[in-house]
Design a protein around this motif. Sequence first.
Motif, PDB file in Angstrom:
ATOM      1  N   ILE A 182       0.806  -1.284   0.058  1.00  0.00           N
ATOM      2  CA  ILE A 182      -0.132  -0.086   0.096  1.00  0.00           C
ATOM      3  C   ILE A 182       0.892   1.212   0.037  1.00  0.00           C
ATOM      4  CG2 ILE A 182      -1.631   1.455   1.551  1.00  0.00           C
ATOM      5  CD1 ILE A 182      -3.244  -1.089   1.971  1.00  0.00           C
ATOM      6  N   VAL A 183       0.435   2.216  -0.788  1.00  0.00           N
ATOM      7  CA  VAL A 183       1.203   3.605  -0.882  1.00  0.00           C
ATOM      8  C   VAL A 183       0.099   4.486  -0.551  1.00  0.00           C
ATOM      9  CG1 VAL A 183       2.469   5.040  -2.265  1.00  0.00           C
ATOM     10  CG2 VAL A 183       2.496   2.702  -2.830  1.00  0.00           C
ATOM     11  N   VAL A 184       0.333   5.224   0.478  1.00  0.00           N
ATOM     12  CA  VAL A 184      -0.291   6.270   0.968  1.00  0.00           C
ATOM     13  C   VAL A 184       0.019   7.533   0.364  1.00  0.00           C
ATOM     14  CG1 VAL A 184      -1.826   7.396   2.609  1.00  0.00           C
ATOM     15  CG2 VAL A 184      -1.099   4.980   2.891  1.00  0.00           C
ATOM     16  N   GLY A 185      -0.865   8.486  -0.333  1.00  0.00           N
ATOM     17  CA  GLY A 185      -0.466   9.845  -0.974  1.00  0.00           C
ATOM     18  C   GLY A 185      -0.148   9.597  -2.304  1.00  0.00           C
ATOM     19  N   GLY A 186      -1.106  10.233  -3.012  1.00  0.00           N
ATOM     20  CA  GLY A 186      -0.894  10.211  -4.702  1.00  0.00           C
ATOM     21  C   GLY A 186      -0.066  11.511  -5.231  1.00  0.00           C
ATOM     22  N   GLY A 187       1.072  12.046  -4.442  1.00  0.00           N
ATOM     23  CA  GLY A 187       1.813  13.268  -4.924  1.00  0.00           C
ATOM     24  C   GLY A 187       2.698  12.315  -5.627  1.00  0.00           C
ATOM     25  N   GLY A 190       4.632   9.274  -3.945  1.00  0.00           N
ATOM     26  CA  GLY A 190       3.738   8.106  -3.975  1.00  0.00           C
ATOM     27  C   GLY A 190       3.741   7.329  -5.164  1.00  0.00           C
ATOM     28  N   ILE A 191       3.690   8.394  -6.175  1.00  0.00           N
ATOM     29  CA  ILE A 191       3.300   7.756  -7.609  1.00  0.00           C
ATOM     30  C   ILE A 191       4.583   7.073  -8.256  1.00  0.00           C
ATOM     31  CG2 ILE A 191       3.078   8.396 -10.075  1.00  0.00           C
ATOM     32  CD1 ILE A 191       0.322   8.323  -8.840  1.00  0.00           C
ATOM     33  N   GLU A 192       5.666   7.953  -7.910  1.00  0.00           N
ATOM     34  CA  GLU A 192       7.087   7.177  -8.417  1.00  0.00           C
ATOM     35  C   GLU A 192       7.263   5.905  -7.635  1.00  0.00           C
ATOM     36  OE1 GLU A 192       9.740  10.585  -8.368  1.00  0.00           O
ATOM     37  OE2 GLU A 192       9.295  10.947 -10.436  1.00  0.00           O
ATOM     38  N   TYR A 193       6.942   5.916  -6.395  1.00  0.00           N
ATOM     39  CA  TYR A 193       7.460   4.380  -5.588  1.00  0.00           C
ATOM     40  C   TYR A 193       6.537   3.507  -6.047  1.00  0.00           C
ATOM     41  CZ  TYR A 193       7.420   0.839  -2.279  1.00  0.00           C
ATOM     42  OH  TYR A 193       7.562  -0.315  -1.728  1.00  0.00           O
ATOM     43  N   ALA A 194       5.158   3.863  -6.324  1.00  0.00           N
ATOM     44  CA  ALA A 194       4.169   2.652  -6.774  1.00  0.00           C
ATOM     45  C   ALA A 194       4.739   2.331  -8.369  1.00  0.00           C
ATOM     46  CB  ALA A 194       2.778   3.244  -6.900  1.00  0.00           C
ATOM     47  N   ALA A 195       5.202   3.240  -9.010  1.00  0.00           N
ATOM     48  CA  ALA A 195       5.742   2.887 -10.404  1.00  0.00           C
ATOM     49  C   ALA A 195       6.911   1.868 -10.215  1.00  0.00           C
ATOM     50  CB  ALA A 195       6.064   4.209 -11.167  1.00  0.00           C
ATOM     51  N   GLU A 196       7.890   2.220  -9.747  1.00  0.00           N
ATOM     52  CA  GLU A 196       9.137   1.412  -9.380  1.00  0.00           C
ATOM     53  C   GLU A 196       8.912  -0.048  -8.841  1.00  0.00           C
ATOM     54  OE1 GLU A 196      12.333   2.163 -10.271  1.00  0.00           O
ATOM     55  OE2 GLU A 196      12.523   4.333 -10.655  1.00  0.00           O
ATOM     56  N   LEU A 197       7.991   0.058  -7.913  1.00  0.00           N
ATOM     57  CA  LEU A 197       7.763  -1.415  -7.321  1.00  0.00           C
ATOM     58  C   LEU A 197       6.990  -2.118  -8.558  1.00  0.00           C
ATOM     59  CD1 LEU A 197       7.419  -2.975  -4.804  1.00  0.00           C
ATOM     60  CD2 LEU A 197       5.058  -1.926  -4.340  1.00  0.00           C
ATOM     61  N   VAL A 286       3.810   2.271   2.560  1.00  0.00           N
ATOM     62  CA  VAL A 286       4.818   3.549   2.442  1.00  0.00           C
ATOM     63  C   VAL A 286       3.820   4.680   2.583  1.00  0.00           C
ATOM     64  CG1 VAL A 286       6.370   4.565   0.780  1.00  0.00           C
ATOM     65  CG2 VAL A 286       6.448   2.248   1.093  1.00  0.00           C
ATOM     66  N   TRP A 287       4.560   5.565   3.200  1.00  0.00           N
ATOM     67  CA  TRP A 287       3.683   6.845   3.790  1.00  0.00           C
ATOM     68  C   TRP A 287       4.237   8.018   3.001  1.00  0.00           C
ATOM     69  CZ3 TRP A 287      -0.751   7.403   6.179  1.00  0.00           C
ATOM     70  CH2 TRP A 287      -1.152   8.513   6.678  1.00  0.00           C
ATOM     71  N   ALA A 288       3.476   8.528   2.066  1.00  0.00           N
ATOM     72  CA  ALA A 288       4.220   9.688   1.325  1.00  0.00           C
ATOM     73  C   ALA A 288       3.210  10.758   1.078  1.00  0.00           C
ATOM     74  CB  ALA A 288       4.585   9.300  -0.102  1.00  0.00           C
ATOM     75  N   THR A 289       2.653  11.468   2.228  1.00  0.00           N
ATOM     76  CA  THR A 289       1.524  12.291   2.228  1.00  0.00           C
ATOM     77  C   THR A 289       2.161  14.074   2.339  1.00  0.00           C
ATOM     78  OG1 THR A 289       1.184  12.270   4.368  1.00  0.00           O
ATOM     79  CG2 THR A 289      -0.217  10.834   3.292  1.00  0.00           C
ATOM     80  N   GLY A 290       3.213  14.212   2.002  1.00  0.00           N
ATOM     81  CA  GLY A 290       3.912  15.462   2.120  1.00  0.00           C
ATOM     82  C   GLY A 290       4.683  15.719   3.044  1.00  0.00           C
TER      83      GLY A 290
END
Length: 460
Positions: A182-187, A190-197, A286-290
């Motif tokens: 799970i990736v929290v935060g669509g900044g 978060g987007i780049e991490y989800a893409a790499e994963l 992974v928490w990526a909320t700014g």
Amino acid sequence: KPSLPFGDPTKPHLLVLGSGWASMSLLNQIDTRHWNVTVVSPRNYFLFTPLLPSCTVGTLELRSIMCPIRFITGHKKRSVKFVEADVVDIDPQSRHITVKSRQESLELIDKATDASLPYDYLVVGVGAQNATFGIPGVGEHANFLKEIWHAKRIREKVMDCFETASFPGLHPNEVDRLLHFIVVGGGPTGIEYAAELRDFVEEDLVKWFPDVAKRVKITLIEAAPNVLASFDSSLQLYTEKHFQRENIVVRTSTAVREVKEREVIVLEKSKRVVEETHAIPYGILVWATGNGPRPLTSKLAQKLPHELQNQKRGLVVDDHLRVKGTDRIFAIGDCAATPYAATAQVATQQGGYLGRLLSKYGKEVENVVGCGKSVRDACEEVDRNSQEKGFAYTHRGSLAYIGTDRAIADLPGNARLAGFATFLFWRSFYLSSLFTLRNKSLVMFDWTKKILFGRDIARE
Ligand code: FAD
Ligand code: NAD
């Protein structure tokens, strides 16, 4: 407490806090011949954050995007001192900072040491920390992605989940939970991490874990109705559709309310009237909320008049990046509350501006000191009479990697690009932005290594 045993008494002391984008840009620009410069940071390296998500899955190795600060300061005309320490306090009255040796040093020197360093000019470039908004369980159970050790930890945990999920006889529900990322935060983080994963799973793990890899699920949770709020809506839509095609589930209008050890509680703002709460099991979150301010930033702001320092984001500055309510303290980068986004691009331009400004100040102070005044009086005089132009930001566009060799670019003049050619542009832009030839070579080597041999899946 010892004072700064460094430098030429006829030159002013400049303390630079932090070794990130803003501080490094300042150090690149400043003419150190007129200053006694000391950099204080708990990190003795600069971290190239735009490529950090690539390190979470081994597309790049950690050291490829780290550059020892001494490799940068060593090239200055007059030597720059570096102190590896946390700055724990700034006293704007006495013009001193308090620094504390890092935890790691304690094993070598038995007891905590702190020191007080005086300054004539102070630049605060300590960046920001991850915002948690006080949501329960985030600090305990979530993984952040800001520092090099965060990327290392995520990489280890992904492999932990795969190896554990492959253990014979595990209940299928448990396998599904372990392989739900799970990736929290669509900044952009978060987007780049989800893409790499997603790249890692599809390009490598499917081959090495054929039994379990097909059960992998990646979910990105975003509180707002769309991801990538800082990008044009056409690129938001492009990214959402691309993720959908690549089996990354995007749950927009869904806010995380609590993070538990193995499940996350979300509140879905349904299109209908009723809001629904769900518990979603996960293996890694992974928490990526700014960003939120660092304790040092908040502590300094609290010492200053509230009517001048009233921004949650960080230190309020004037046009010349001076912290309002202080004498000769500047703030640059993510720790400053400005109208601009918290990006490396802004931090670099602010650092460059301040480097040029301080080069002029240093020269003027030297002239005044040459006429017989003390350094302190000369600093005051130069500051009082300064008529320099204020900082102006030039936006050069935003880029983000979205996976499967695709990137998006939101460029000035309403130019919006997406796809494979944009990915090549993204790569070449960041490759050319790396500070040293050593880093450029290492990054190119890692990219080639990945194409030839795939990513490394060994656990450290
Ligand atoms: P930082 O670079 O964070 O540096 C802060 C420094 O202060 C560090 O050296 C830290 O160790 C030090 N410090 C911390 N506490 C103390 C203390 N108490 N005392 C002394 N020193 C201290 N921006 C873009 O423009 N493009 C991108 O592609 C991009 N990608 C990103 C990807 C990721 C994963 C992340 C997390 C961020 C990304 N950003 C990007 C944003 C960019 O990294 C930040 O805006 C930038 O790092 C801000 O620079 P800074 O110098 O203010 O802070
Ligand atoms: P961000 O502030 O850009 O995005 C955070 C997202 O998290 C927001 O969309 C917000 O709605 C969402 N959010 C907040 N609380 C939530 C909750 N409880 N549940 C679900 N979603 C929630 O943060 P970031 O991506 O970490 O970026 C930080 C800064 O670094 C930004 O200024 C960004 O522009 C910059 N950055 C830029 C790049 C790039 O240019 N490629 C890459 C990474 C970071």
